[in-house]
Design a protein around this motif. Structure first.
Motif, mmCIF file in Angstrom:
data_model
loop_
_atom_site.group_PDB
_atom_site.id
_atom_site.type_symbol
_atom_site.label_atom_id
_atom_site.label_comp_id
_atom_site.label_asym_id
_atom_site.label_seq_id
_atom_site.Cartn_x
_atom_site.Cartn_y
_atom_site.Cartn_z
ATOM 1 N N ILE A 129 9.640 -71.621 -59.016
ATOM 2 C CA ILE A 129 9.213 -72.957 -58.606
ATOM 3 C C ILE A 129 8.274 -72.705 -57.435
ATOM 4 C CG2 ILE A 129 10.019 -75.293 -58.083
ATOM 5 C CD1 ILE A 129 11.683 -74.015 -60.293
ATOM 6 N N THR A 130 7.024 -73.137 -57.602
ATOM 7 C CA THR A 130 6.026 -72.785 -56.603
ATOM 8 C C THR A 130 5.844 -73.900 -55.581
ATOM 9 O OG1 THR A 130 4.251 -73.679 -57.961
ATOM 10 C CG2 THR A 130 4.770 -71.357 -58.250
ATOM 11 N N ASP A 131 5.384 -73.512 -54.419
ATOM 12 C CA ASP A 131 4.986 -74.458 -53.389
ATOM 13 C C ASP A 131 6.084 -75.474 -53.093
ATOM 14 O OD1 ASP A 131 3.333 -75.575 -51.547
ATOM 15 O OD2 ASP A 131 2.161 -76.736 -52.989
ATOM 16 N N VAL A 132 7.246 -74.952 -52.789
ATOM 17 C CA VAL A 132 8.399 -75.821 -52.542
ATOM 18 C C VAL A 132 8.427 -76.254 -51.073
ATOM 19 C CG1 VAL A 132 10.899 -76.005 -52.640
ATOM 20 C CG2 VAL A 132 9.689 -74.683 -54.370
ATOM 21 N N THR A 133 8.020 -77.467 -50.830
ATOM 22 C CA THR A 133 8.148 -78.053 -49.498
ATOM 23 C C THR A 133 9.231 -79.127 -49.593
ATOM 24 O OG1 THR A 133 6.505 -79.737 -50.028
ATOM 25 C CG2 THR A 133 5.690 -77.723 -48.990
ATOM 26 N N PRO A 134 9.871 -79.475 -48.515
ATOM 27 C CA PRO A 134 10.940 -80.484 -48.599
ATOM 28 C C PRO A 134 10.475 -81.789 -49.240
ATOM 29 C CG PRO A 134 10.996 -79.392 -46.478
ATOM 30 C CD PRO A 134 9.752 -78.900 -47.171
ATOM 31 N N ALA A 135 9.209 -82.170 -49.064
ATOM 32 C CA ALA A 135 8.718 -83.417 -49.662
ATOM 33 C C ALA A 135 8.561 -83.304 -51.168
ATOM 34 C CB ALA A 135 7.380 -83.798 -49.037
ATOM 35 N N ALA A 136 8.477 -82.070 -51.677
ATOM 36 C CA ALA A 136 8.154 -81.865 -53.089
ATOM 37 C C ALA A 136 9.363 -81.899 -54.002
ATOM 38 C CB ALA A 136 7.426 -80.529 -53.260
ATOM 39 N N TYR A 137 10.558 -81.898 -53.425
ATOM 40 C CA TYR A 137 11.727 -81.909 -54.301
ATOM 41 C C TYR A 137 12.838 -82.788 -53.735
ATOM 42 C CZ TYR A 137 14.013 -78.516 -51.166
ATOM 43 O OH TYR A 137 14.578 -77.893 -50.086
ATOM 44 N N THR A 138 13.766 -83.143 -54.616
ATOM 45 C CA THR A 138 14.995 -83.819 -54.224
ATOM 46 C C THR A 138 16.148 -83.028 -54.834
ATOM 47 O OG1 THR A 138 13.796 -85.916 -54.438
ATOM 48 C CG2 THR A 138 16.171 -86.055 -54.109
ATOM 49 N N ASN A 139 17.088 -82.670 -54.006
ATOM 50 C CA ASN A 139 18.230 -81.888 -54.464
ATOM 51 C C ASN A 139 19.387 -82.839 -54.737
ATOM 52 O OD1 ASN A 139 19.874 -79.709 -55.047
ATOM 53 N ND2 ASN A 139 20.352 -79.273 -52.905
ATOM 54 N N ILE A 140 19.845 -82.889 -55.984
ATOM 55 C CA ILE A 140 20.901 -83.843 -56.344
ATOM 56 C C ILE A 140 22.060 -83.135 -57.062
ATOM 57 C CG2 ILE A 140 19.020 -85.523 -56.767
ATOM 58 C CD1 ILE A 140 20.235 -85.640 -59.717
ATOM 59 N N VAL A 141 23.179 -83.810 -57.167
ATOM 60 C CA VAL A 141 24.203 -83.392 -58.130
ATOM 61 C C VAL A 141 24.480 -84.569 -59.052
ATOM 62 C CG1 VAL A 141 25.375 -81.604 -56.774
ATOM 63 C CG2 VAL A 141 26.146 -83.971 -56.629
ATOM 64 N N CYS A 142 24.704 -84.269 -60.318
ATOM 65 C CA CYS A 142 24.986 -85.326 -61.275
ATOM 66 C C CYS A 142 26.307 -85.037 -61.982
ATOM 67 C CB CYS A 142 23.857 -85.440 -62.298
ATOM 68 S SG CYS A 142 24.059 -86.930 -63.313
ATOM 69 N N HIS A 143 27.144 -86.069 -62.028
ATOM 70 C CA HIS A 143 28.457 -85.942 -62.669
ATOM 71 C C HIS A 143 28.440 -86.512 -64.090
ATOM 72 C CE1 HIS A 143 30.668 -85.304 -58.730
ATOM 73 N NE2 HIS A 143 29.580 -85.886 -58.287
ATOM 74 N N CYS A 144 27.296 -86.952 -64.596
ATOM 75 C CA CYS A 144 27.306 -87.707 -65.855
ATOM 76 C C CYS A 144 27.622 -86.816 -67.057
ATOM 77 C CB CYS A 144 25.993 -88.465 -66.060
ATOM 78 S SG CYS A 144 24.694 -87.542 -66.893
ATOM 79 N N ALA A 145 28.109 -87.455 -68.099
ATOM 80 C CA ALA A 145 28.547 -86.735 -69.295
ATOM 81 C C ALA A 145 27.375 -86.027 -69.981
ATOM 82 C CB ALA A 145 29.217 -87.706 -70.259
ATOM 83 N N ASP A 146 26.182 -86.593 -69.902
ATOM 84 C CA ASP A 146 25.033 -85.973 -70.576
ATOM 85 C C ASP A 146 24.658 -84.642 -69.927
ATOM 86 O OD1 ASP A 146 24.983 -88.033 -72.321
ATOM 87 O OD2 ASP A 146 23.057 -88.858 -71.674
ATOM 88 N N CYS A 147 24.554 -84.635 -68.604
ATOM 89 C CA CYS A 147 24.200 -83.390 -67.911
ATOM 90 C C CYS A 147 25.254 -82.322 -68.176
ATOM 91 C CB CYS A 147 24.049 -83.629 -66.410
ATOM 92 S SG CYS A 147 22.558 -84.563 -66.004
ATOM 93 N N ARG A 148 26.513 -82.738 -68.197
ATOM 94 C CA ARG A 148 27.599 -81.767 -68.402
ATOM 95 C C ARG A 148 27.663 -81.304 -69.852
ATOM 96 N NH1 ARG A 148 32.127 -85.317 -65.659
ATOM 97 N NH2 ARG A 148 33.558 -83.691 -66.411
ATOM 98 N N SER A 149 27.357 -82.208 -70.784
ATOM 99 C CA SER A 149 27.447 -81.769 -72.184
ATOM 100 C C SER A 149 26.263 -80.885 -72.576
ATOM 101 C CB SER A 149 27.633 -82.947 -73.148
ATOM 102 O OG SER A 149 26.619 -83.890 -73.001
#
Ligand SMILES: [Zn+2]
Ligand SMILES: [Zn+2]
Length: 191
Positions: free
Chosen positions: A18-38
């Motif tokens: 992942i290139t040019d990673v500045t704090p403004a360029a990304y959002t770090n999340i966690v997802c508990h939803c069934a789709d992400c887990r499946s």
């Protein structure tokens, strides 16, 4: 110019950064939803219970090795694109179905140094006692996503994506899970 973050599939054949990673360029999340887990349990992997996702734009994802192993499936005919490494069935990325959406989620468990992206600022589908779920920080997540989408469409950078060609077609043909496959994937999820 920001930093670069390396990622790889479990067996290491598919690699990139992942290139040019500045704090403004990304959002770090966690997802508990069934789709992400499946997206994990579909491959017979253990239910991760929550999935760490680094949200950014597709032009920042460079696959440097093993790109021929990149494949994609959809949990349903309406589902988003779930990209994985065929060599070892490792879930890697999430994208919308349309190239111009430019959004990508990278599974943080595949980053070489996941600690470098800091703590998640958003929690999606967090279970609450007594049932149901809530989102924490989602307004901010959507706002940041919308800003990035607008910027990348304006300057044409939506084209620099490993997931879509210049006509906007996915670079691998999405396979839609059958009803049975989808049910099997959901069965692996602990609620
Ligand atoms: Zn692999
Ligand atoms: Zn999710």
């Amino acid at each position: 110019m920001g930093e670069h973050l390396g990622f790889a599939c479990t067996c290491g054949k598919l690699r990139g950064e992942i290139t040019d990673v500045t704090p403004a360029a990304y959002t770090n999340i966690v997802c508990h939803c069934a789709d992400c887990r499946s997206a994990y349990t579909h491959f017979g992997l253990a239910d991760p219970e929550k999935v760490g996702i680094l949200q950014t734009t597709q032009d920042r994802v460079k696959i440097t090795q093993g790109g021929e192993h990149l494949r994609v499936f959809r949990l349903s005919g309406k589902g988003a694109l779930r990209w994985y490494a065929k060599c070892c069935d490792t879930p890697l990325f999430f994208t919308p179905t349309k190239a111009r959406a430019v959004h990508v989620g990278i599974n943080t468990d595949r980053l070489d140094q996941p600690e470098r992206v800091g703590k998640p600022v958003v929690e999606g589908f967090k279970p609450v006692p007594g049932g149901g779920h809530k989102h924490i920080g989602a307004g901010r997540m959507v706002a940041r996503m919308a800003t990035r989408i607008a910027a990348k469409n304006l300057n044409g950078e939506w084209r620099n994506s490993p997931f879509f060609d210049d006509e906007g077609a996915p670079t691998a043909t999405p396979k839609v899970l059958t009803r049975e496959q989808r049910a099997a994937a959901l069965q692996g999820i602990r609620v």
